[in-house]
Motif scaffolding. Structure first.
Motif, PDB file in Angstrom:
ATOM      1  N   GLU A  46       3.250  -7.320 -36.995  1.00 32.92           N
ATOM      2  CA  GLU A  46       3.540  -7.211 -35.565  1.00 32.92           C
ATOM      3  C   GLU A  46       4.919  -7.734 -35.190  1.00 32.92           C
ATOM      4  N   HIS A  47       5.563  -8.495 -36.058  1.00 32.97           N
ATOM      5  CA  HIS A  47       6.892  -9.036 -35.749  1.00 32.97           C
ATOM      6  C   HIS A  47       7.921  -8.513 -36.748  1.00 32.97           C
ATOM      7  N   ASN A  48       7.787  -7.246 -37.115  1.00 35.55           N
ATOM      8  CA  ASN A  48       8.734  -6.655 -38.057  1.00 35.55           C
ATOM      9  C   ASN A  48      10.051  -6.332 -37.348  1.00 35.55           C
ATOM     10  N   PRO A  49      11.176  -6.412 -38.060  1.00 39.69           N
ATOM     11  CA  PRO A  49      12.505  -6.223 -37.429  1.00 39.69           C
ATOM     12  C   PRO A  49      12.797  -4.791 -36.994  1.00 39.69           C
ATOM     13  N   TRP A  50      11.982  -3.815 -37.421  1.00 38.88           N
ATOM     14  CA  TRP A  50      12.233  -2.413 -37.063  1.00 38.88           C
ATOM     15  C   TRP A  50      11.358  -1.936 -35.908  1.00 38.88           C
ATOM     16  N   ASN A  51      10.533  -2.855 -35.399  1.00 36.05           N
ATOM     17  CA  ASN A  51       9.662  -2.536 -34.259  1.00 36.05           C
ATOM     18  C   ASN A  51       8.676  -1.413 -34.569  1.00 36.05           C
ATOM     19  N   TYR A  52       8.211  -1.337 -35.820  1.00 36.11           N
ATOM     20  CA  TYR A  52       7.181  -0.372 -36.171  1.00 36.11           C
ATOM     21  C   TYR A  52       5.866  -0.759 -35.491  1.00 36.11           C
ATOM     22  N   LYS A  53       5.124   0.228 -35.061  1.00 36.96           N
ATOM     23  CA  LYS A  53       3.845   0.003 -34.398  1.00 36.96           C
ATOM     24  C   LYS A  53       2.697   0.405 -35.330  1.00 36.96           C
ATOM     25  N   PHE A  54       1.592  -0.346 -35.235  1.00 28.33           N
ATOM     26  CA  PHE A  54       0.442  -0.091 -36.091  1.00 28.33           C
ATOM     27  C   PHE A  54      -0.845  -0.082 -35.271  1.00 28.33           C
ATOM     28  N   ARG A  55      -1.811   0.737 -35.736  1.00 33.07           N
ATOM     29  CA  ARG A  55      -3.164   0.731 -35.171  1.00 33.07           C
ATOM     30  C   ARG A  55      -4.082   0.100 -36.208  1.00 33.07           C
ATOM     31  N   ILE A  56      -4.635  -1.047 -35.863  1.00 37.48           N
ATOM     32  CA  ILE A  56      -5.424  -1.818 -36.816  1.00 37.48           C
ATOM     33  C   ILE A  56      -6.841  -1.981 -36.292  1.00 37.48           C
ATOM     34  N   ASP A  57      -7.807  -1.538 -37.101  1.00 41.25           N
ATOM     35  CA  ASP A  57      -9.226  -1.749 -36.797  1.00 41.25           C
ATOM     36  C   ASP A  57      -9.754  -2.822 -37.742  1.00 41.25           C
ATOM     37  N   ASP A  58     -10.315  -3.882 -37.169  1.00 42.29           N
ATOM     38  CA  ASP A  58     -10.813  -5.004 -37.961  1.00 42.29           C
ATOM     39  C   ASP A  58     -12.282  -4.799 -38.327  1.00 42.29           C
ATOM     40  N   TYR A  59     -12.587  -5.013 -39.602  1.00 39.72           N
ATOM     41  CA  TYR A  59     -13.953  -4.992 -40.102  1.00 39.72           C
ATOM     42  C   TYR A  59     -14.216  -6.361 -40.732  1.00 39.72           C
ATOM     43  N   PHE A  60     -14.520  -7.339 -39.862  1.00 39.18           N
ATOM     44  CA  PHE A  60     -14.654  -8.718 -40.322  1.00 39.18           C
ATOM     45  C   PHE A  60     -15.949  -8.925 -41.094  1.00 39.18           C
ATOM     46  N   THR A  61     -15.855  -9.738 -42.141  1.00 34.16           N
ATOM     47  CA  THR A  61     -17.005 -10.091 -42.961  1.00 34.16           C
ATOM     48  C   THR A  61     -16.608 -11.275 -43.833  1.00 34.16           C
ATOM     49  N   PRO A  62     -17.562 -12.115 -44.256  1.00 32.53           N
ATOM     50  CA  PRO A  62     -17.206 -13.215 -45.169  1.00 32.53           C
ATOM     51  C   PRO A  62     -16.636 -12.679 -46.479  1.00 32.53           C
ATOM     52  N   VAL A  63     -15.594 -13.318 -46.968  1.00 28.84           N
ATOM     53  CA  VAL A  63     -14.953 -12.880 -48.215  1.00 28.84           C
ATOM     54  C   VAL A  63     -14.952 -14.018 -49.227  1.00 28.84           C
ATOM     55  N   GLN A  64     -15.984 -14.828 -49.201  1.00 28.11           N
ATOM     56  CA  GLN A  64     -16.132 -15.914 -50.160  1.00 28.11           C
ATOM     57  C   GLN A  64     -17.609 -16.042 -50.510  1.00 28.11           C
ATOM     58  N   GLY A  65     -17.877 -16.324 -51.772  1.00 29.34           N
ATOM     59  CA  GLY A  65     -19.256 -16.441 -52.214  1.00 29.34           C
ATOM     60  C   GLY A  65     -19.758 -15.115 -52.737  1.00 29.34           C
ATOM     61  N   GLU A  66     -20.191 -15.116 -53.980  1.00 28.37           N
ATOM     62  CA  GLU A  66     -20.584 -13.870 -54.621  1.00 28.37           C
ATOM     63  C   GLU A  66     -21.723 -13.182 -53.881  1.00 28.37           C
ATOM     64  N   ALA A  67     -22.533 -13.962 -53.167  1.00 25.22           N
ATOM     65  CA  ALA A  67     -23.661 -13.374 -52.441  1.00 25.22           C
ATOM     66  C   ALA A  67     -23.212 -12.478 -51.300  1.00 25.22           C
ATOM     67  N   ASN A  68     -21.952 -12.633 -50.845  1.00 21.32           N
ATOM     68  CA  ASN A  68     -21.455 -11.834 -49.726  1.00 21.32           C
ATOM     69  C   ASN A  68     -20.832 -10.512 -50.179  1.00 21.32           C
ATOM     70  N   ALA A  69     -20.889 -10.215 -51.483  1.00 18.54           N
ATOM     71  CA  ALA A  69     -20.327  -8.954 -51.973  1.00 18.54           C
ATOM     72  C   ALA A  69     -21.043  -7.776 -51.329  1.00 18.54           C
ATOM     73  N   ARG A  70     -22.356  -7.902 -51.135  1.00 20.95           N
ATOM     74  CA  ARG A  70     -23.113  -6.807 -50.515  1.00 20.95           C
ATOM     75  C   ARG A  70     -22.615  -6.541 -49.101  1.00 20.95           C
ATOM     76  N   SER A  71     -22.238  -7.584 -48.379  1.00 24.61           N
ATOM     77  CA  SER A  71     -21.710  -7.411 -47.018  1.00 24.61           C
ATOM     78  C   SER A  71     -20.378  -6.664 -47.040  1.00 24.61           C
ATOM     79  N   LEU A  72     -19.547  -6.972 -48.034  1.00 23.99           N
ATOM     80  CA  LEU A  72     -18.266  -6.261 -48.163  1.00 23.99           C
ATOM     81  C   LEU A  72     -18.492  -4.777 -48.432  1.00 23.99           C
ATOM     82  N   VAL A  73     -19.445  -4.461 -49.314  1.00 27.22           N
ATOM     83  CA  VAL A  73     -19.751  -3.058 -49.604  1.00 27.22           C
ATOM     84  C   VAL A  73     -20.254  -2.371 -48.340  1.00 27.22           C
ATOM     85  N   SER A  74     -21.079  -3.056 -47.570  1.00 26.68           N
ATOM     86  CA  SER A  74     -21.605  -2.489 -46.326  1.00 26.68           C
ATOM     87  C   SER A  74     -20.490  -2.176 -45.340  1.00 26.68           C
TER      88      SER A  74
END
Length: 448
Positions: A183-211
């Motif tokens: 968002e603070h790039n020197p060329w003023n490029y614009k981006f459309r970002i969709d967030d898909y939040f999920t825990p990214v720690q702990g092997e048990a959360n791998a299923r959540s990442l796949v989902s």
């Protein structure tokens, strides 16, 4: 009443027997770490070592442990060498001594920890997962030499990457770094970002990442790339990215996946399966900006080449037009001069020829007059008869008389046409009759 002893007497006997049995013996023990706490004030580690059944994960043995002094220093060296914190769920090979004190009970005192054993366990699990991926999914995962080729790697990144789906934790510092860099790039490029939040720690959360990957696919949005990012941490924090199901989903995913998992030592299996693997979330943002900047620079260079080529073409056509203009002007002037000269010759001839004929006839008449004066009257009469005959013939041959009889005279460019070969198709002709002149175009001629 039965004889009794104090608790301290019993614990002292236990302590003495344990010391007699184990004494100063040390033992290398394989176990998992649980219930770990660390007291930074005195550099003490408190934990439990447990052994679990392979199939059911049921605990079959458990004992308290501690590390201080030299043992705590060994743990620090272990963490520095492996990048792995000494914490819960770490599978370790440790050198311990059995100790028993009446106040704290039975404990294992950690003397040393085998760094290579833990690293070897991680590598074994990693290699086993890679072999499983290759054997079960040959249609979209292959290994050529030391490189892994996946369907996701075959996707070509777009020249401009703007619409992104981001897989990350909403509390991740790495995610904030990623967003800030974009968002603070020197060329003023614009981006459309969709967030898909999920825990990214702990092997048990791998299923959540796949989902969440499934959610991205089912959204139907034409994302340029999927960004999988996580900040730094211990090596066990990244075990989630060595998960079989997650790695398989990335390898097969129809949208290019770019990973920025914040570790500097080894690549995770997710990195190996992804289209593009980078070391940190910030590096991912910089890669996207560099990709877009490269496209812009190529576009600018193309624009410059088009402008230069257009200018060169315009200048060439200007010179060519000037040359053609000069050629046509000189050519038309020359043609006009030629026509003027031709007309002058034709008009001069039209006036000179009849005058010459008249002068010749006049001289002939004068000669005849002089000859008649010296001949006899008979000869004069004969000549007068002939003269009358000539006059009659002249009148009959007079063009005016011929035209009055219904004949016509045809001219091209003022010259009389005497045969049909002088009448080419398309020629403009002048038809002179007794009382009028007609302009016409020859369409065809027929010989008789």
């Amino acid at each position: 009443m039965e004889k009794h002893i104090k608790l301290s007497e019993l614990t002292t006997k236990i302590q003495r027997n344990i010391e007699d049995a184990f004494g100063s013996h040390a033992f290398w023990v394989v176990a998992d770490v649980t219930n770990h706490t660390y007291k930074a004030s005195n550099n003490y580690h408190y934990f439990e070592l447990v052994e679990k059944e392979a199939q059911s994960s049921r605990i079959v043995a458990k004992i308290a442990g501690r590390a201080w002094g030299a043992g705590a220093l060994r743990i620090t060296n272990f963490e520095r060498s492996t990048g792995q914190r000494f914490s819960n769920n770490v599978h370790v090979l440790v050198l311990v001594m059995v100790q028993y004190t009446p106040a704290f009970g039975l404990q294992l005192n950690l003397l040393d920890i085998d760094t290579s054993f833990t690293l070897g366990q991680f590598e074994k699990m990693r290699l086993a997962t890679l072999e499983l991926l290759l054997s079960r999914n040959p249609e979209f995962i292959q290994k050529v030499g030391d490189q892994y080729h996946t369907r996701n790697k075959s996707h070509v990144l777009r020249p401009v990457i703007q619409h992104l789906a981001v897989l990350s934790s909403d509390t991740s510092a790495g995610y904030q770094d990623f967003r800030h860099t974009l968002e603070h790039n020197p060329w003023n490029y614009k981006f459309r970002i969709d967030d898909y939040f999920t825990p990214v720690q702990g092997e048990a959360n791998a299923r959540s990442l796949v989902s969440r990957l499934v959610d991205i696919y089912e959204s139907g949005k034409a994302y340029d790339a999927v960004i999988l990012i996580r900040g730094g941490g211990a090596q066990t924090d990244f075990l989630i990215f060595d998960n079989y199901d997650l790695s398989r989903a990335i390898a097969k995913f129809p949208i290019p996946v770019i990973t920025g998992i914040g570790h500097q030592k080894n690549e995770t299996i997710s990195d190996l399966m992804a289209n593009t693997a980078l070391k940190t979330p910030t590096k991912v943002a910089e890669f996207i900006l560099a990709n877009n900047r490269l496209f812009e620079e190529r576009l600018i260079q193309t624009q410059k080449r088009v402008i230069i080529k257009t200018q060169q073409t315009f200048q060439f056509q200007q010179r060519r037009l000037a040359s053609l203009k000069s050629y046509f002007v000189s050519d038309v002037l020359g043609l006009l001069q030629h026509l003027q000269s031709t007309l002058s010759r034709v008009s001069g001839a039209m006036f000179v020829v009849p005058g010459m004929l008249l002068q010749n006839k006049e001289r002939s008449l004068q000669q005849l007059q002089r000859g008649l004066a010296s001949h006899t009257a008979n000869l004069i009469q004969q000549q007068q008869a002939k003269l009358l005959l000539y006059q009659t013939m002249i009148r009959l041959m007079d063009p005016v008389q011929i035209l009055n009889k219904g004949f016509a005279m045809i001219k091209i460019n003022g010259k009389i046409v005497r045969n049909e070969d002088e009448l080419p198709e398309g020629a403009e002709i002048t038809i002179t009759r007794a009382t009028e002149e007609v302009k016409a175009i020859v369409s065809s001629t027929t010989k008789r």
